[in-house]
Design a protein around this motif. Structure first.
Motif, PDB file in Angstrom:
ATOM      1  N   PRO A 125      -0.958  -6.592   2.258  1.00  0.00           N
ATOM      2  CA  PRO A 125      -0.572  -6.223   0.885  1.00  0.00           C
ATOM      3  C   PRO A 125      -1.083  -4.856   0.461  1.00  0.00           C
ATOM      4  O   PRO A 125      -0.372  -4.110  -0.221  1.00  0.00           O
ATOM      5  CB  PRO A 125      -1.185  -7.349   0.044  1.00  0.00           C
ATOM      6  N   LEU A 126      -2.292  -4.497   0.868  1.00  0.00           N
ATOM      7  CA  LEU A 126      -2.832  -3.187   0.508  1.00  0.00           C
ATOM      8  C   LEU A 126      -1.994  -2.067   1.108  1.00  0.00           C
ATOM      9  O   LEU A 126      -1.693  -1.069   0.436  1.00  0.00           O
ATOM     10  CB  LEU A 126      -4.286  -3.075   0.965  1.00  0.00           C
ATOM     11  N   ILE A 127      -1.618  -2.208   2.364  1.00  0.00           N
ATOM     12  CA  ILE A 127      -0.864  -1.141   3.029  1.00  0.00           C
ATOM     13  C   ILE A 127       0.536  -1.029   2.441  1.00  0.00           C
ATOM     14  O   ILE A 127       1.030   0.080   2.162  1.00  0.00           O
ATOM     15  CB  ILE A 127      -0.797  -1.402   4.550  1.00  0.00           C
ATOM     16  N   THR A 128       1.200  -2.157   2.221  1.00  0.00           N
ATOM     17  CA  THR A 128       2.557  -2.105   1.663  1.00  0.00           C
ATOM     18  C   THR A 128       2.539  -1.577   0.232  1.00  0.00           C
ATOM     19  O   THR A 128       3.428  -0.808  -0.163  1.00  0.00           O
ATOM     20  CB  THR A 128       3.219  -3.486   1.715  1.00  0.00           C
ATOM     21  N   ALA A 129       1.529  -1.965  -0.538  1.00  0.00           N
ATOM     22  CA  ALA A 129       1.443  -1.474  -1.916  1.00  0.00           C
ATOM     23  C   ALA A 129       1.155   0.023  -1.950  1.00  0.00           C
ATOM     24  O   ALA A 129       1.685   0.748  -2.794  1.00  0.00           O
ATOM     25  CB  ALA A 129       0.348  -2.240  -2.670  1.00  0.00           C
ATOM     26  N   SER A 130       0.325   0.504  -1.028  1.00  0.00           N
ATOM     27  CA  SER A 130       0.036   1.938  -0.969  1.00  0.00           C
ATOM     28  C   SER A 130       1.288   2.728  -0.643  1.00  0.00           C
ATOM     29  O   SER A 130       1.584   3.755  -1.270  1.00  0.00           O
ATOM     30  CB  SER A 130      -1.052   2.200   0.080  1.00  0.00           C
ATOM     31  N   ALA A 131       2.044   2.234   0.345  1.00  0.00           N
ATOM     32  CA  ALA A 131       3.280   2.925   0.712  1.00  0.00           C
ATOM     33  C   ALA A 131       4.265   2.932  -0.452  1.00  0.00           C
ATOM     34  O   ALA A 131       4.915   3.944  -0.731  1.00  0.00           O
ATOM     35  CB  ALA A 131       3.893   2.258   1.940  1.00  0.00           C
ATOM     36  N   ALA A 132       4.369   1.814  -1.149  1.00  0.00           N
ATOM     37  CA  ALA A 132       5.298   1.736  -2.284  1.00  0.00           C
ATOM     38  C   ALA A 132       4.900   2.684  -3.398  1.00  0.00           C
ATOM     39  O   ALA A 132       5.762   3.216  -4.116  1.00  0.00           O
ATOM     40  CB  ALA A 132       5.356   0.297  -2.812  1.00  0.00           C
ATOM     41  N   ALA A 133       3.610   2.925  -3.550  1.00  0.00           N
ATOM     42  CA  ALA A 133       3.118   3.818  -4.594  1.00  0.00           C
ATOM     43  C   ALA A 133       3.118   5.282  -4.167  1.00  0.00           C
ATOM     44  O   ALA A 133       2.748   6.151  -4.961  1.00  0.00           O
ATOM     45  CB  ALA A 133       1.699   3.398  -5.007  1.00  0.00           C
ATOM     46  N   GLY A 134       3.499   5.548  -2.926  1.00  0.00           N
ATOM     47  CA  GLY A 134       3.506   6.923  -2.450  1.00  0.00           C
ATOM     48  C   GLY A 134       2.142   7.451  -2.054  1.00  0.00           C
ATOM     49  O   GLY A 134       1.955   8.668  -1.919  1.00  0.00           O
TER      50      GLY A 134
END
Length: 491
Positions: A125-134
């Motif tokens: 979740p941390l990695i996917t959320a970081s990518a989604a936030a740019g």
């Protein structure tokens, strides 16, 4: 907010093709032609920026220390919370980091950059959320590349043989008079190796598929994919994604891509490499880096005959392949054939890699605990004519049918341990039903059972084809317990 994220510059240290002559030698001073050492002055976005580092292990702690030294505001998080992690956390807090153990956040929480340890999957979740936030997500390898110094990177990846080849290459570079070390997945953390003072001239860099997944701009001078067989499918989500991660090592046109002619998957990846392509293989008459008339020969970089295979202290076709790959990488850096020969004739494989533990009553006992997947175990089994095979452990989503089908002709008997024992047993029933099979609860029992199956002239081979964490701390502890049990019988 955009202002909270670093603006990644155009990587002033990225080497260009114009900076290297045809065979990949560096400029006379040993530095990349189009850059050189980058520091915090070259990357002002690190100073004062909030950086989230995931993991307090070797690579994570090294990344945190480097970022702190460059003025970043570092928060470190780790899902675990044990004595080892608490000690590492205390050391990082003393340097100025904020450290939280016992869980990972589900978002970057205002960080301008995330630097993740390689064990964290991209589905976290941390990695996917970081990518989604740019928010950029780098691994320690990517961080090291962007902050690199003068050293040429010679990179090795593959399902099996990475560590042995990296150690061979490190020995060759040193024998060639270069200030060099092994780094990355073994040896010195790569982010520390690029900061060394005095600087290294060359680095033998082992890179796992996990590490390569989190790279963006990596441009080794030369790199090899030794082989590709299904592994870590649970982490990558499938065989294609795993192979693609390996292929990232050849992403740049400036990298000399060195592929294995004896491995179809390596050749498939090589066909898409944008840079100069070089082959190594055990039978490439008149081309590449190969074996001609019992000698390692360089037809690619003008090195000619290098060393007799009979002079090497390593056994098995897979070890010859490792030597060919290390030779190719060294020749790409311009190391003299005489230095390569001297290093290879003195080289011995590391612990738990086809190491003879003892010979008892005419039976050889061999520790290849590092064979943690079916591909590695198959290469190990192929080196012996009659084997009592100790196998099993923690499966990584892989199948054993091809392994058993290929090995059945050399199997005297099989002793199974670990959580995937039933899966290997089922493959044996399908493809080698006449081979005697025993089950064991632990390593002492496995050695006892193997001794009852072995006959004079046999080899008892620990080549588990699986990970170790169901029963042991790691593959080294598994190999150590095997050796202890063998020596107890010997005594």
């Amino acid at each position: 907010m955009p202002g909270d994220r670093p603006t990644i510059p155009a990587d002033p240290g990225r080497p260009g093709a114009a900076g290297r002559p045809e065979h990949g030698r560096p400029n006379p001073d040993g530095r990349p032609a189009a850059g050189g050492r980058s520091d915090s002055a070259g990357y002002p976005e690190l100073a004062g920026r909030a950086v989230l580092v995931v993991g307090v292990g070797v690579s994570g702690a090294a990344a945190a220390r480097t970022l702190l030294a460059r003025g970043a505001q570092v928060r470190v998080v780790d899902a675990g919370d044990d004595e080892r992690r608490r000690a590492a956390a205390d050391r990082l807090r003393e340097l100025g980091a904020t450290v939280d153990l016992g869980g990972l956040p589900t978002a970057p929480d205002g960080a301008a950059l995330v630097v993740t340890s390689p064990g964290v999957p991209p589905t976290s979740p941390l990695i996917t959320a970081s990518a989604a936030a740019g928010v950029p997500v780098w691994g320690e390898v990517e961080l090291a590349w962007r902050l690199r110094g003068a050293a040429d990177w010679l990179a090795i990846t593959g399902t099996n043989g990475k560590t042995t080849t990296t150690e061979m290459l490190g020995a060759i570079l040193t024998a060639g008079g270069l200030r060099a070390t092994t780094a990355g997945n073994i040896g010195t953390p790569i982010v520390e190796a690029v900061e060394a003072d005095p600087p290294y001239e060359a680095l033998a860099v082992e890179l796992s598929s996990f590490q390569l997944h989190y790279t963006e701009r990596l441009v080794p001078l030369a790199a090899t994919v030794l082989n590709v067989a299904p592994d870590h499918l649970d982490w990558h989500g499938g065989a294609d994604a795993y192979a693609a991660a390996k292929g990232r090592i050849w992403s740049a046109a400036e990298t000399i891509a060195i592929g294995n002619a004896d491995d179809p998957a390596s050749q498939r990846l090589l066909a898409n490499a944008p840079g100069r392509r070089v082959l190594f293989g055990r039978n490439l008459p008149g081309q590449g880096i190969t074996v001609d008339n019992g000698r390692l020969v360089d037809h690619e970089f003008g090195g000619g005959r290098i060393v007799a295979v009979s002079d090497l202290r390593v056994a098995g076709d897979h070890m010859i392949s490792n030597a060919l790959a290390a030779t190719a990488l060294a020749r790409a850096r311009g190391v003299a054939p005489e230095a390569i020969a001297a290093a290879l004739t003195g080289f011995r494989a590391g612990a738990h890699r086809n190491v003879e533990v003892a010979v008892v009553d005419g039976v050889r006992w061999v520790d290849d605990s590092k064979a943690t997947n079916p591909h590695a175990a198959a290469a190990s089994l192929a080196g012996y004519p009659s084997v009592v095979w100790i196998a099993g452990g923690l499966n990584k989503g892989l199948r054993f049918d091809d392994l058993v089908r290929e090995a059945r002709g050399v199997l005297r008997g099989v002793v199974l341990i670990g959580t995937c024992a039933d899966e290997i047993a089922a493959a044996l029933v399908r493809h080698a039903p006449d081979v005697p099979l025993e089950r064991a609860a632990g390593m002492d029992d496995a050695v006892k059972a193997a001794a009852s199956l072995a006959r004079q002239g046999d080899t008892v081979l620990l080549a588990p084809a699986a990970a170790s964490m169901d029963m042991f701390r790691d593959y080294a502890a598994r190999g150590d317990q095997f050796a202890e049990a063998v020596h107890a019988r010997e005594g």
